[in-house]
Design a protein around this motif. Sequence first.
Motif, mmCIF file in Angstrom:
data_model
loop_
_atom_site.group_PDB
_atom_site.id
_atom_site.type_symbol
_atom_site.label_atom_id
_atom_site.label_comp_id
_atom_site.label_asym_id
_atom_site.label_seq_id
_atom_site.Cartn_x
_atom_site.Cartn_y
_atom_site.Cartn_z
ATOM 1 N N TYR A 110 11.295 22.297 25.635
ATOM 2 C CA TYR A 110 11.242 20.842 25.768
ATOM 3 C C TYR A 110 11.546 20.391 27.198
ATOM 4 N N ILE A 113 8.148 20.634 28.727
ATOM 5 C CA ILE A 113 7.326 19.515 28.257
ATOM 6 C C ILE A 113 7.727 18.222 28.949
ATOM 7 N N ASN A 117 5.454 15.695 31.058
ATOM 8 C CA ASN A 117 5.340 14.279 30.703
ATOM 9 C C ASN A 117 5.634 13.378 31.894
ATOM 10 N N ARG A 142 1.685 21.598 28.877
ATOM 11 C CA ARG A 142 2.273 20.948 27.710
ATOM 12 C C ARG A 142 1.670 21.471 26.412
ATOM 13 N N TYR A 146 3.747 23.445 23.494
ATOM 14 C CA TYR A 146 3.822 22.969 22.113
ATOM 15 C C TYR A 146 3.283 24.016 21.136
ATOM 16 N N THR A 172 6.224 12.594 23.795
ATOM 17 C CA THR A 172 5.124 12.336 24.718
ATOM 18 C C THR A 172 5.510 11.432 25.877
ATOM 19 N N ASP A 195 -4.908 18.191 24.184
ATOM 20 C CA ASP A 195 -4.473 18.571 25.530
ATOM 21 C C ASP A 195 -5.356 19.675 26.101
#
Length: 446
Positions: A110, A113, A117, A142, A146, A172, A195
């Motif tokens: 995360y 990510i 973002n 990303r 995920y 997101t 994505d």
Amino acid sequence: MKNIKIYSILFLSFLVLGSCTDQLDLNPPQDIDNSIALNSDANVKTVLIGAYDALSDGDLFGGNTQRNSELLGADDELQFSGTFGDPSDIWRKEMTVINGDVADLWLDGYNTINIANNILASLEVVNEEDQALVEAESRFIRGLMYFELVLFFGPSYAEGSPSSLPGVPLVTEPNNVDPVERASVQAVYDFIIDDLEFAIANLPAENGVYANSVAAGAILSRVYLQMADYAGARDAANAALTAANGVYDLTTFAGAFNNQSNSIEDVFSIQVTTQDGVNNMQLFFAASSFGGRGDIEIQQKHLDMYEAGDVRGSFFYTDAATGDTRTSKWTDQFANVTYIRLAELYLTRAEANFREGTAIGDTPANDLNRIRGRAGLLPNLTPTLNDILMERKLELAFEGHSIHDIKRLQGTTDGFAYDANELVFPIPDRERNINPDLRQNDGYGN
């Protein structure tokens, strides 16, 4: 991938995250706004390199995600004999909610990510001619992240009813601190596909050591394979192979491994140098004579699977210190961590074409025999599905595919069925303490 000093990357990534740490003395970090860190084209591109660096962390694609797939999918073909408790518990399928390796995958995943973002939220300051590429690279990172999270923390897509199964939280917006519930497995897969499709459309086939359209296509084909969408997997693999023509090619089998710069077969690899980067696959698989821990031993069950004359069957060595058998795929501690090889795309296209009764791009036999021929084997002119699946297993052994293939094929490992609770990572306890909306996976308490 890491041409900018790691300290600069950490500094800018730190600004992006807007957090603080006991290990860094940035004065005063809490007073520096994200708009300063991401207020120019140069800064955003530097933070993008930071996203790649985060992706290459040892707990992620620097080795542990691939290692953990092999440990979960060991099926008596390998044994973990190391002293580290967390990977041992993964191998034994005895994970708990406080397993450190499991928690690191979640936290570092995360973190990566969030960096992506932040970049995506700052595209307006990027030079107009570079915006699509920067967005595509960020969305590749990303989407890939995920995918890895839902593979480990979500139930298998093969269990059915993915729209009602809990996947992982879809965050997101940058620097989100509000509790986010787990999205469904289907919603996460849909997000990943979106994505990756953008990445494929906006990345070049050749992009140095960074993400490219062939790599994005390869990941998309993996996504469709997990979904048992074989037409989608076929088309993604075929499109990637078409883009790869003239850019990538098969090398010798031995030449595909232990390279300190990408080989012609490497579609995407984590870059490691003597100054930066880690190769945790080498750390855990290699003998001490190669600088490894020697924690993972290859068992006779696996060695017996190779045909006579298969060069892959001799790509092992005996550890002089212990007498154990180890794979030769991971012996150089400064070699790149190979993540996507061209061979995978041929095998994916072969399997998907066979299942669909098609020959898009080439016949299943021709694609299969490209790999067999490279391994020194005679052609198989009338392959069965099991032949193709076995070829995939032997070609990609100990590269991080094991548990994911077992789950999609609804197999077993070490006596556990593909949908056993023990083959899904628990949501880390610390995350559920912070976010009570996170539903725990079955088998790990409420």
